[in-house]
Write a protein that holds these residues in place. Sequence first.
Motif: not given
Length: 408
Positions: A92-95, A113-116, A118-122, A138-144
């Motif tokens: 539970n830590v935004c990237r 959706s991160c409240p800070y 607004a990054w959005v994760y599946n 590089k979205k592929a490298d920035l998942g939770l």
Amino acid sequence: MTGKPSLHLTPWQDEVTDLIAAYSPGYALEQPFYTSDAVFQRDVERVFLREWHLAGHISELPDPGDYLLFDLLGESVIVVRDREGAFHALANVCRHRGSRVCLEPRGNVSRFSCPYHAWVYNLDGSLFSARLMGAETKKADLGLKRFSVEVFHGLIYVSLSDTPEDFSTTRTLLEPMVAPFGLARTKIAARASYPVAANWKLLVENYNECYHCTSAHPEFSRSHVIHLPDRLHEPLNAEVGARAAETGAPAELLDATGPNKPAGSIDTYYRRYALFDGYQTGSEDGKPLAPLLGDLTGWDDAASDIYVGILNPMLVYADHAVLYRFVPVDKDNSIQEIIWLVHEDAVEGRDYDKDRLTWLWDVTTESDKLIIEKNQEGVNSRFYEPGPFAPMESYTQWFVETYLRTIA
């Protein structure tokens, strides 16, 4: 300067290593194991960040997008069911800059959706969108960050380790013992948390022995035979096999702990033991508390002790299950959480009464809370000196030896 660098141990590593080396087998642990900041730091790193932890039950997450937060020692893990029904455990830590993504302890979302910013994760933790970031991101490298998760008969286990111990051996060993109880077809009827002003090891040590039950737990002792010495309770346990065979409850003994544990696996244990005559389950009057679990066809007047690792014991009667979590807060404080499961079709007020269901283990745990806190006060004394384990404390000795191997 050339040559190999010297190995430098920090002071806490020296202290803990010396304590382990000085341990006297067959005796309780020395005072610093319960009071030292250095030992607690080692406990966090070697036990709680490596072990499998019971995080919840699938009945809590019935629909796609359902999630709950599992918190441990300042870490927060999102446990979520995706649209295909699979479960994921995500940090539970935004990237982006590290904000908590989920703020509520449970809920349902289509995406996170991160409240800070607004990054959005599946639901599987992959990054869906990063608002106003450049095309080079590089979205592929920035998942939770993802953690290992296992679902075993409806119980959800999570490990925070990059290389957790193998769960498959436990799954194979326990499968025939657990399957008849139908734990995947249960639901949570009650849960309670008991704060205890003591080091977490004193909670686990207390749970693993019934040497104290006769004097401390009259409510438990009048129904469960295991407070008796082996020579008295084993003949009663021997009678369980025939009764269990008629009802479908497994009565085999499985001990894959300590030296019996397969390499790389977790400690696994199962046994079914007798209740006294007149007691069909763990109730105040011996009468049933809820409908029979799973595929059971009757009452064998017994209970099962089951371990999935050293931190996740459970007690399964014919009509309900009692799950335990031992949660450290800091070196001086812990929480014992208890979860009661009943058949998924059981209706409160018709099929079970919550107060009757929880009575035994509520009154027992309140007594344990007092016992353990007074134990901690004594361990804190300058006059404390470890004494020898009694024969009835063999499982506490097993825990101590397993714990020492784990942190060594």
